[in-house]
Write a protein that holds these residues in place. Sequence first.
Motif, PDB file in Angstrom:
ATOM      1  N   ILE A  64       0.837  -1.207  -0.055  1.00  0.00           N
ATOM      2  CA  ILE A  64      -0.084  -0.001  -0.052  1.00  0.00           C
ATOM      3  C   ILE A  64       0.705   1.444  -0.075  1.00  0.00           C
ATOM      4  N   ARG A  65       1.972   1.291   0.609  1.00  0.00           N
ATOM      5  CA  ARG A  65       2.985   2.419   0.401  1.00  0.00           C
ATOM      6  C   ARG A  65       3.371   2.545  -0.900  1.00  0.00           C
ATOM      7  N   THR A  66       3.445   1.393  -1.753  1.00  0.00           N
ATOM      8  CA  THR A  66       4.022   1.470  -3.007  1.00  0.00           C
ATOM      9  C   THR A  66       2.815   2.227  -3.997  1.00  0.00           C
ATOM     10  N   TYR A  67       1.617   1.818  -3.704  1.00  0.00           N
ATOM     11  CA  TYR A  67       0.788   2.325  -4.600  1.00  0.00           C
ATOM     12  C   TYR A  67      -0.366   3.337  -4.204  1.00  0.00           C
ATOM     13  N   PHE A  68      -0.099   3.820  -2.830  1.00  0.00           N
ATOM     14  CA  PHE A  68      -1.121   4.927  -2.310  1.00  0.00           C
ATOM     15  C   PHE A  68      -0.210   6.049  -1.939  1.00  0.00           C
ATOM     16  N   PRO A  69      -0.617   7.305  -1.923  1.00  0.00           N
ATOM     17  CA  PRO A  69      -0.164   8.414  -1.021  1.00  0.00           C
ATOM     18  C   PRO A  69      -0.048   8.106   0.272  1.00  0.00           C
ATOM     19  N   ALA A  70       0.925   8.793   1.188  1.00  0.00           N
ATOM     20  CA  ALA A  70       0.994   8.798   2.530  1.00  0.00           C
ATOM     21  C   ALA A  70      -0.272   9.068   3.364  1.00  0.00           C
ATOM     22  N   SER A  71      -0.982   9.825   2.911  1.00  0.00           N
ATOM     23  CA  SER A  71      -2.336  10.228   3.601  1.00  0.00           C
ATOM     24  C   SER A  71      -3.377   9.075   3.587  1.00  0.00           C
ATOM     25  N   VAL A  72      -3.424   8.346   2.335  1.00  0.00           N
ATOM     26  CA  VAL A  72      -4.200   7.373   2.114  1.00  0.00           C
ATOM     27  C   VAL A  72      -3.694   6.023   2.904  1.00  0.00           C
ATOM     28  N   VAL A  73      -2.419   5.840   2.859  1.00  0.00           N
ATOM     29  CA  VAL A  73      -1.984   4.868   3.599  1.00  0.00           C
ATOM     30  C   VAL A  73      -2.123   4.687   5.068  1.00  0.00           C
ATOM     31  N   GLN A  74      -2.207   5.953   5.525  1.00  0.00           N
ATOM     32  CA  GLN A  74      -2.465   6.126   7.152  1.00  0.00           C
ATOM     33  C   GLN A  74      -3.827   5.894   7.476  1.00  0.00           C
ATOM     34  N   VAL A  75      -4.944   6.174   6.281  1.00  0.00           N
ATOM     35  CA  VAL A  75      -6.282   5.810   6.662  1.00  0.00           C
ATOM     36  C   VAL A  75      -6.280   4.269   6.484  1.00  0.00           C
ATOM     37  N   MET A  76      -5.910   3.819   5.433  1.00  0.00           N
ATOM     38  CA  MET A  76      -5.645   2.064   5.509  1.00  0.00           C
ATOM     39  C   MET A  76      -5.207   1.466   6.484  1.00  0.00           C
ATOM     40  N   GLN A  77      -4.140   1.963   6.978  1.00  0.00           N
ATOM     41  CA  GLN A  77      -3.627   1.320   8.220  1.00  0.00           C
ATOM     42  C   GLN A  77      -4.754   1.501   9.522  1.00  0.00           C
ATOM     43  N   ARG A  78      -5.065   2.553   9.603  1.00  0.00           N
ATOM     44  CA  ARG A  78      -6.072   2.821  10.745  1.00  0.00           C
ATOM     45  C   ARG A  78      -7.180   1.856  10.496  1.00  0.00           C
ATOM     46  N   ASP A  79      -7.879   1.606   9.237  1.00  0.00           N
ATOM     47  CA  ASP A  79      -8.995   0.598   9.152  1.00  0.00           C
ATOM     48  C   ASP A  79      -8.518  -0.751   9.188  1.00  0.00           C
ATOM     49  N   ALA A  80      -7.176  -1.133   8.994  1.00  0.00           N
ATOM     50  CA  ALA A  80      -7.057  -2.303   9.032  1.00  0.00           C
ATOM     51  C   ALA A  80      -6.622  -2.772  10.698  1.00  0.00           C
ATOM     52  N   ILE A  81      -6.374  -1.834  11.489  1.00  0.00           N
ATOM     53  CA  ILE A  81      -6.131  -2.073  12.965  1.00  0.00           C
ATOM     54  C   ILE A  81      -7.528  -1.937  13.466  1.00  0.00           C
ATOM     55  N   ASP A  82      -8.466  -1.516  13.053  1.00  0.00           N
ATOM     56  CA  ASP A  82      -9.828  -1.425  13.495  1.00  0.00           C
ATOM     57  C   ASP A  82     -10.714  -2.636  12.961  1.00  0.00           C
ATOM     58  N   ARG A  83     -10.687  -2.854  11.702  1.00  0.00           N
ATOM     59  CA  ARG A  83     -11.473  -3.947  10.823  1.00  0.00           C
ATOM     60  C   ARG A  83     -11.036  -5.415  11.362  1.00  0.00           C
ATOM     61  N   LEU A  84      -9.717  -5.406  11.161  1.00  0.00           N
ATOM     62  CA  LEU A  84      -9.064  -6.716  10.958  1.00  0.00           C
ATOM     63  C   LEU A  84      -8.382  -7.141  12.173  1.00  0.00           C
ATOM     64  N   GLY A  85      -8.511  -6.458  13.337  1.00  0.00           N
ATOM     65  CA  GLY A  85      -7.745  -6.756  14.711  1.00  0.00           C
ATOM     66  C   GLY A  85      -6.272  -6.834  14.612  1.00  0.00           C
ATOM     67  N   LEU A  86      -5.725  -6.031  13.960  1.00  0.00           N
ATOM     68  CA  LEU A  86      -4.180  -6.009  13.920  1.00  0.00           C
ATOM     69  C   LEU A  86      -3.317  -5.308  14.991  1.00  0.00           C
ATOM     70  N   ALA A  87      -3.835  -4.893  16.046  1.00  0.00           N
ATOM     71  CA  ALA A  87      -3.305  -4.120  16.934  1.00  0.00           C
ATOM     72  C   ALA A  87      -2.341  -5.045  17.711  1.00  0.00           C
ATOM     73  N   ALA A  88      -2.523  -6.492  17.878  1.00  0.00           N
ATOM     74  CA  ALA A  88      -1.624  -7.028  18.466  1.00  0.00           C
ATOM     75  C   ALA A  88      -0.302  -7.171  17.761  1.00  0.00           C
ATOM     76  N   LEU A  89      -0.266  -7.073  16.362  1.00  0.00           N
ATOM     77  CA  LEU A  89       0.879  -7.460  15.687  1.00  0.00           C
ATOM     78  C   LEU A  89       1.564  -6.232  15.566  1.00  0.00           C
ATOM     79  N   LEU A  90       1.049  -5.123  16.327  1.00  0.00           N
ATOM     80  CA  LEU A  90       2.013  -3.939  16.289  1.00  0.00           C
ATOM     81  C   LEU A  90       3.114  -4.077  17.245  1.00  0.00           C
ATOM     82  N   LEU A  91       2.945  -4.932  18.187  1.00  0.00           N
ATOM     83  CA  LEU A  91       3.811  -5.198  19.113  1.00  0.00           C
ATOM     84  C   LEU A  91       5.272  -5.954  18.573  1.00  0.00           C
TER      85      LEU A  91
END
Length: 400
Positions: free
Chosen positions: A92-119
Amino acid sequence: MIRTTPTTSGTPTTSDPADERLRRWRLVLGGGDADGTGRALTGTDAAVDGALTALYGRNPDGHDRDRDRAGRGRTAGLGASAPSVARWLGDIRTYFPASVVQVMQRDAIDRLGLAALLLEPEMLAAVEPDVHLVGTLLSLREAMPETTRETARAVVRKVVDDLEERLAARTRATLTGALDRSTRTARPRHRDIDWDRTIRANLKNYLPEHRTVVPERLVGHGRAARGVRKEVVLCVDQSGSMAASVVHAAVFGAVLASLRTIATRLVVFDTAVVDLTDRLDDPVDVLFGTRLGGGTDINRALAHCQAGITRPADTVVVLISDLYEGGVRGETLKRVAAMRDSGVGFVALLALSDEGTPAYDRDHAAALAALGVPAFACTPDLFPEVMAAALEKRPLPIPA
């Protein structure tokens, strides 16, 4: 669901306008039997579509994830392993600008429960740092293994440094000007004359034959006092919904503390109160001293702030909170009224972020407004103007 996608570079486009429209609709609709385009994707388009489908696509049972969020369980399209998620973050960092990447990361943490992987350090190294990611990391701080802490601090440091670079110079210039104006004098030294104001004040003395103004009255800035002339108390709600505000407040607190003529205190609170003034030289230390989440006791926090005020007429208290009071609301209002009556300038900000209008306790906001303390959301770019107005005791620039 309907998806949006950027125009990707390096993807061949057809000269046929109808075919190009089908390509674009296919990227927007996300494929499947019902999209009606019959268009196959190749090359970069296929890669972009795969990155979007992993996050916003359908469950294996064909149901849209957005519709399933509140109901049946869903399966993460990114897979369970950190390497697959790290690859997706790189895509996503390859295909999208940084502002869109930040939104998609936020959605991934919220929708897919990825917070634990940030550890995991390798995951943190792959993400695009932003204010919301900092909030997530701070909320995970207690569960963070030692191997991840330094990586997490590096991520937080990058966001803080970027914010300081964006906001510090303007804040210092605006507030220094406000402090200088507050000491304006009618008998300035030559180098302290405010020529713009002096000319405006003497326009009636214009001599056409000489094409000049006779300055009968000089207007200028007084010499700045060597000691502290104003005190600012930032009182910040650290409940989970205020994460972005906490990050910005830490940065602004450090900037204010760097001004020698302003004594700055930073107090954060939930049901407990923590004074972080001694950490203001490093906003990252401030942020790792917070504890996002928990309840809210505004009255207790304001009592702590009030107890440290020694020069009410020269003090501004800035309460940053969504105003959902877990303590005694009536006592909070009495305390605000008492501070106002003693000469303290009081500012109530519902948020200090770029997120727009937040959720907040409207009844509490109305009660504060009745005391002459309007409560409003404030962007980081507007904050220097708000503080300058508060220091000069003039009306606040409240957004429409």
